[in-house]
Scaffold this motif. Structure first.
Motif, mmCIF file in Angstrom:
data_model
loop_
_atom_site.group_PDB
_atom_site.id
_atom_site.type_symbol
_atom_site.label_atom_id
_atom_site.label_comp_id
_atom_site.label_asym_id
_atom_site.label_seq_id
_atom_site.Cartn_x
_atom_site.Cartn_y
_atom_site.Cartn_z
ATOM 1 N N MET A 294 0.958 -1.183 0.058
ATOM 2 C CA MET A 294 0.028 -0.080 0.024
ATOM 3 C C MET A 294 0.883 1.233 0.101
ATOM 4 N N ALA A 295 1.854 1.256 0.537
ATOM 5 C CA ALA A 295 2.912 2.284 0.810
ATOM 6 C C ALA A 295 3.441 2.526 -0.419
ATOM 7 N N THR A 296 4.077 1.446 -1.107
ATOM 8 C CA THR A 296 4.336 1.517 -2.457
ATOM 9 C C THR A 296 3.509 2.254 -3.651
ATOM 10 N N TYR A 297 2.194 1.847 -3.491
ATOM 11 C CA TYR A 297 1.463 2.180 -4.222
ATOM 12 C C TYR A 297 1.057 3.966 -4.065
ATOM 13 N N LEU A 298 0.973 4.386 -2.731
ATOM 14 C CA LEU A 298 0.561 5.568 -2.306
ATOM 15 C C LEU A 298 1.701 6.599 -2.645
ATOM 16 N N LYS A 299 2.862 6.018 -2.683
ATOM 17 C CA LYS A 299 4.078 6.916 -2.814
ATOM 18 C C LYS A 299 4.174 7.262 -4.223
ATOM 19 N N ALA A 300 3.885 6.353 -5.138
ATOM 20 C CA ALA A 300 3.969 6.285 -6.410
ATOM 21 C C ALA A 300 2.633 7.393 -7.246
ATOM 22 N N LEU A 301 1.825 7.903 -6.333
ATOM 23 C CA LEU A 301 0.660 8.427 -6.864
ATOM 24 C C LEU A 301 1.293 9.595 -7.383
ATOM 25 N N PRO A 302 0.888 10.129 -8.777
ATOM 26 C CA PRO A 302 1.457 11.457 -9.554
ATOM 27 C C PRO A 302 0.976 12.546 -8.692
ATOM 28 N N ALA A 303 1.922 13.544 -8.143
ATOM 29 C CA ALA A 303 1.716 14.915 -7.656
ATOM 30 C C ALA A 303 0.578 15.411 -8.240
ATOM 31 N N VAL A 304 -0.485 15.815 -7.721
ATOM 32 C CA VAL A 304 -1.619 16.439 -8.329
ATOM 33 C C VAL A 304 -2.117 17.623 -7.142
ATOM 34 N N ALA A 305 -2.408 18.746 -7.390
ATOM 35 C CA ALA A 305 -2.983 19.628 -6.534
ATOM 36 C C ALA A 305 -4.471 19.037 -6.284
ATOM 37 N N ALA A 306 -4.772 19.591 -4.913
ATOM 38 C CA ALA A 306 -6.315 19.166 -4.384
ATOM 39 C C ALA A 306 -7.300 19.549 -5.465
ATOM 40 N N ALA A 307 -8.350 18.801 -5.176
ATOM 41 C CA ALA A 307 -9.569 19.174 -6.273
ATOM 42 C C ALA A 307 -9.804 20.586 -6.443
ATOM 43 N N ASP A 308 -10.151 20.888 -7.867
ATOM 44 C CA ASP A 308 -10.231 22.067 -8.310
ATOM 45 C C ASP A 308 -11.489 22.728 -7.754
ATOM 46 N N ASP A 309 -12.554 22.004 -7.496
ATOM 47 C CA ASP A 309 -13.811 22.713 -7.195
ATOM 48 C C ASP A 309 -13.562 23.388 -5.550
ATOM 49 N N ARG A 310 -12.734 22.805 -4.898
ATOM 50 C CA ARG A 310 -12.289 23.131 -3.519
ATOM 51 C C ARG A 310 -11.475 24.675 -3.512
ATOM 52 N N LYS A 311 -10.818 24.491 -4.733
ATOM 53 C CA LYS A 311 -9.980 25.891 -4.779
ATOM 54 C C LYS A 311 -10.979 26.876 -5.442
ATOM 55 N N MET A 312 -11.881 26.624 -5.954
ATOM 56 C CA MET A 312 -12.969 27.839 -6.377
ATOM 57 C C MET A 312 -13.724 28.168 -5.177
ATOM 58 N N ALA A 313 -13.933 27.224 -4.310
ATOM 59 C CA ALA A 313 -14.686 27.541 -3.289
ATOM 60 C C ALA A 313 -13.702 28.406 -2.392
ATOM 61 N N ASP A 314 -12.451 28.393 -2.166
ATOM 62 C CA ASP A 314 -11.654 29.083 -1.570
ATOM 63 C C ASP A 314 -11.358 30.372 -2.030
ATOM 64 N N SER A 315 -11.425 30.481 -3.298
ATOM 65 C CA SER A 315 -11.311 31.678 -4.229
ATOM 66 C C SER A 315 -12.272 32.760 -3.680
#
Length: 434
Positions: A294-315
């Motif tokens: 599980m750690a191996t899989y989670l470490k390999a997740l591509p770096a992606v910013a958190a969900a866009d809809d939350r950014k819109m709410a934060d804006s």
């Protein structure tokens, strides 16, 4: 305003048409009854039962199917959703209310296709959109184990959902839009350990159920993966596991991820809230090899910013995020509360205490876009799970009985804007979410 009303009418009309079509289809076709096994008697080996017990822990089945103080797997736990309350079912071997009269094929139908023994559609609070990836072999092993659980004669509690969510027709529509039965397909470009981790994280572990975003119908958005999301009703935020600014694990040593899942704490951080329950009831019981996968899989997740809809709410929040531009009165008030309530454990400058209380300066949990977890911890306390590797963890007491919402908002605004932290102030709107 007129445009919004027209849009709402169009959406309502479209949904009514879909539900009407679903009702007609159900009348014509009737429920799809799950076929019985060719041999009615399922003979399980001791090894199969033990493997099923382990897999049930990996899926945290008891977490939802056991009430506080109740018999294991006897169901009845209330699961609050934005659409009403769903009650978990009895999974013991009881003939009347449990799985006593279910065959292995019936159980596979529930896991793989989200259908009950009589063909009725199940609500996706039972995470069959993830369990559909579980192999038939593993499904049979879990079934074998549950059949070994002593029968408990506890009736299943009827769900309390609002119309139209309480209809099978609504589920037909939901499934047409949000669910396709599938299987886990190994990625031949990745090593076996990575694939095992993907199977556990995306399948039995159903991590996306908390760490994924959801659409207006409550379905997890698979394309966004583990990009974080607010857990419905509970108002805990499950941070993105792909965003290095939230809970991304790419730069963590594998051993530290394993330690976190096994004990609830590591040199990089600790688990609280709903994740503490997951560690307590599930991941601490898994083997080293599976945790490493599980750690191996989670470490390999591509770096992606958190969900866009939350950014819109934060804006939509105030743009002044720098400490020098914060409300001076709020910062001074927050400083006073911090000195009175928090500094004894977390240090005068948020440095924390080694092996006891976490530092607040530079803490990712403090600086996340969403302040919901901080609000919940101050209101209700924050407690690590008691595990074999950390049987007597330190915890944070609740302050909701001595601090009102404006106090909590002020002290968290201070913490999120001090010692190098530069996160958004905590607003009155943030505090309205309970």
């Amino acid at each position: 305003m007129l445009r919004r009303i027209v849009f709402a009418l169009l959406v309502t009309t479209a949904l009514a048409s879909l539900i009407g079509a679903a009702l007609i289809g159900m009348r014509l076709l009737g429920p799809e009854r799950v076929a019985d096994d060719a041999t009615p008697v399922f003979v399980a080996t001791a090894g199969q039962v033990e493997r099923g017990r382990y897999l049930a822990l990996a899926g945290n089945c008891a977490g939802c199917h056991t009430t506080r103080g109740g018999a294991a797997y006897a169901g009845g736990l209330a699961i609050d959703t934005p659409f009403g309350t769903i009650y978990s079912s009895n999974l013991t071997s009881d003939n009347a209310h449990g799985l006593g009269n279910w065959s292995a094929a019936h159980f596979w139908g529930a896991m793989h296709n989200g259908r009950s023994r009589n063909g009725r559609l199940l609500y996706p609070a039972f995470p069959y959109p993830n369990f559909t990836k579980v192999t038939r072999e593993d499904s049979d092993a879990i079934y074998a184990y549950l059949r070994s659980v002593p029968a408990v004669s506890v009736r299943n509690v009827p769900h309390a959902l609002r119309f139209p969510y309480n209809t099978q027709a609504a589920l037909v529509v939901w499934r047409a839009l949000s669910f396709t039965p599938g299987t886990f397909v190994a990625d031949t470009r990745q090593p076996a350990e990575w694939n095992r981790g993907a199977y556990l994280v995306d399948g039995l572990g159903h991590c996306i159920a908390c760490h994924g975003t959801r659409n207006v119908l409550g379905a997890t958005e698979e394309k966004r993966g583990l990009s974080g999301g607010l857990i419905p009703v509970e108002n805990w935020y499950a941070p993105s596991l792909a965003d290095p600014q939230e809970a991304g694990l790419a730069d963590w040593p594998t051993a530290d991820i394993v330690a976190l899942l096994q004990t609830g704490t590591s040199t990089h951080g600790s688990v609280l809230g709903p994740m503490a329950e997951v560690v307590y009831q599930s991941t601490q019981h898994l083997g080293e090899a599976d945790l490493t996968a599980m750690a191996t899989y989670l470490k390999a997740l591509p770096a992606v910013a958190a969900a866009d809809d939350r950014k819109m709410a934060d804006s939509a929040k105030p743009s002044a995020t720098k400490v020098s531009r914060r409300d001076v009165g709020v910062m001074e008030r927050g400083n006073r509360i911090f000195d009175q309530r928090c500094a004894y454990c977390h240090g005068d400058v948020g440095q924390g205490a080694q092996d006891a209380y976490p530092p607040l300066a530079g803490n990712r949990a403090v600086n996340m876009r969403s302040p919901m977890n901080l609000i919940q911890m101050v209101r209700h306390g924050g407690f690590l799970p008691s595990t074999a590797g950390n049987p007597r963890p330190y915890g944070m007491p609740a302050f909701g009985h001595v601090l009102d919402d404006s106090d909590i908002s002020a002290v968290l605004t201070y913490v999120r804007g001090s010692w190098g932290n530069d996160a958004e102030p905590v607003s009155a709107r943030d505090m309205m979410k309970r």
